[in-house]
Design a protein around this motif. Structure first.
Motif: not given
Length: 396
Positions: A57-78
Motif C-alpha cells: 500500500e505504501q509502495a503504491n503511494a510514496v517511497w521516499h521524501v527525506s526528512n526535509l518534510y513531515t512524514i505522516p507514517q513516521q509520526q504515527k510510528l513514533a
C-alpha cells in the motif's frame, strides 16, 4: 581476484528464494525450518501477509521524501512507541549500529549542555555487541572487533559483565552513561538479572549518568514483553531498537526521555533514509500486531513450551548440551566443551534447520514470534537428530 561482493562474511553455502512464515525455501526447493529469523529480525515470519499489505500500500503511494518534510507514517510510528513505552521522543535510523552512534552522541550532548563537558565516559560490559561502527567497536573493547581500526573512539570503559561492584567503583563524576544489553545476544544469550538492572538504574540516578539499554535483539516482543527491561520494572533514559521493529524491513530507532534528549536540537543529527515512509508503514503494522490483544501472551506460552522441550533435549544429549538459558523466544543452548556451537549449527543444516552461533559456545534459537506449536515440536525433533550425529564422550 576480489569478489564483486566484498568478502567480509563467512557465509553458509545456502541461498534462499522464498519464505513462508517460519520456513525458507532454497534454490533446490528444500524447506528449511528457520530458527534464526534473520538474527531476530523477521519477527512476524517471512512474507507475513499483513506486512506485505502495509508495504505494498505504501509502495503504491510514496517511497521516499527525506526528512526535509513531515512524514505522516513516521509520526504515527513514533506516537505508537511513545504511547507504549517510557520514551517521550523517537529518532528513526536504518539499523542498530546507527542507533548506537546516536545513543552515544545523545548521552554526551546531554551532559555537555547540562554544564558537564568533561562528563564523557561511557561504561560498557564484556561480551557486548552494539554494532560495527566506530563507537560500537570502541564499546566492545575486544581485539577481534577493534584490530586494524585504531585509533579507537576514546571514552569507553569496559567492565566485567554482571559485576555491579565494578560499576560502582568505575562510575563517577566523569561518567556520562552506562550502556548495556538487558540480554546479551551475540555474547551468548546472557540475561542480566533483574536486581542488577535495578542496581544500574540506582547508580545512574546517584551519579547523574544516563542509562542506555540496547534492545536491538531482545526488544519488540522477543522476551514476552514489548521490551526486555520491563520484566525488571526499570526504565532507561535512552534505548536502541532495530531488527524486529521492521519485521525484516531495514528500520531502527533511538527512544529517549525528554530529559535525556534535551541536547538534540535541530542540526545535531540527521539521516537521509531514517524514518522513511516505507519503513515506518511496515514498523507501524509490526507495532499494531505485537501490541495487539493476546499476542505477547501467546509468545510467553510458546516460549514456555519451547523451553520445556529444549530442557528435555539437553537431558537426552548430555554429552552435547550443558544447559538452556535466555528468556522468551530468545534462547541459547550452551554446548559442552567437547562440542563446538558451530558444529551444531552445521549439523542443523543437514537437518534442514537454521540456527545461529554465539559466544560462550552457545547456539542461539531466535524463531519468529509467530512460530506454531507443530513447528516447535519439529524444532526439537530436528535438533535431536542433529545432536545424535555429534554425541561424544567427555574427557575424564
Amino acid at each position: 581476484m576480489i569478489p564483486s561482493v566484498l568478502p567480509t562474511y563467512n557465509r553458509a553455502p545456502l541461498s534462499f528464494v522464498k519464505g513462508e512464515g517460519s520456513w525458507l525455501i532454497d534454490t533446490e526447493g528444500r524447506r528449511f525450518l528457520d530458527l534464526c529469523a534473520g538474527i531476530a529480525t523477521t519477527s512476524l515470519g517471512h512474507a507475513n501477509p499483513d506486512l506485505v499489505a502495509a508495504l505494498t500500500e505504501q509502495a503504491n503511494a510514496v517511497w521516499h521524501v527525506s526528512n526535509l518534510y513531515t512524514i505522516p507514517q513516521q509520526q504515527k510510528l513514533a506516537d505508537m512507541l511513545v504511547e507504549n513505552t517510557f520514551a517521550d521522543t523517537v529518532f528513526f535510523t536504518n539499523s542498530g549500529t546507527e542507533a548506537c552512534e546516536l545513543a552515544v552522541k545523545m548521552a554526551r550532548k546531554h551532559q555537555h549542555d547540562a554544564g558537564h563537558p568533561g562528563k564523557t565516559q561511557i561504561l560498557t560490559f564484556t561480551g557486548n555487541f552494539h554494532g560495527r561502527s566506530s563507537a560500537a567497536i570502541a564499546a566492545s573493547g575486544t581485539e577481534k572487533m577493534a584490530k586494524g581500526f585504531e585509533p579507537l573512539l576514546p571514552g569507553f570503559t569496559i567492565l566485567p559483565f554482571g559485576d555491579i561492584d565494578a560499576v560502582k567503583e568505575a562510575a563517577g563524576e566523569n561518567t556520562a552513561a552506562i550502556l548495556i544489553e538487558p540480554i546479551q545476544g551475540e555474547g551468548g544469550i546472557r540475561p542480566l538479572p533483574d536486581d542488577q538492572l535495578q542496581a544500574l538504574r540506582t547508580i545512574c540516578d546517584e551519579t547523574g549518568a544516563l542509562l542506555i539499554f540496547d534492545e536491538v535483539q531482545c526488544g519488540m516482543g522477543r522476551t514476552g514483553r514489548l521490551f526486555a527491561h520491563e520484566w525488571a520494572g526499570v526504565t532507561p533514559d535512552i534505548m536502541m531498537v532495530a531488527k524486529g521493529i521492521g519485521g525484516g524491513f531495514p528500520l531502527g530507532a533511538v527512544m529517549a526521555t525528554e530529559h535525556a534528549a534535551s541536547g538534540m536540537v535541530a542540526g545535531t543529527h540527521g539521516s537521509t533514509y531514517g524514518g522513511n515512509p516505507l519503513g515506518c508503514a511496515v514498523g507501524a503494522k509490526v507495532m499494531e500486531i505485537v501490541t495487539g490483544e493476546g499476542f505477547l501472551d501467546e509468545v510467553n506460552r510458546k516460549a514456555g513450551l519451547l523451553r520445556q522441550k529444549l530442557e528435555g533435549l539437553v537431558a537426552a544429549h548430555p554429552e552435547v548440551f550443558d544447559h538452556v538459558r535466555g528468556q522468551g523466544l530468545m534462547l541459547g543452548l550452551v554446548c559442552k566443551p567437547a562440542v563446538q556451537a558451530a558444529d551444531v549449527v552445521k549439523a542443523g543444516y543437514a537437518q534442514e534447520m537454521l540456527l545461529v552461533p554465539a559466544a560462550e559456545n552457545t547456539v542461539r534459537l531466535l524463531p519468529a514470534l509467530t512460530i506454531g506449536d507443530d513447528e516447535i515440536a519439529e524444532t526439537v525433533t530436528r535438533l535431536d537428530r542433529a545432536a545424535a550425529t555429534l554425541d561424544v564422550t567427555q574427557p575424564a
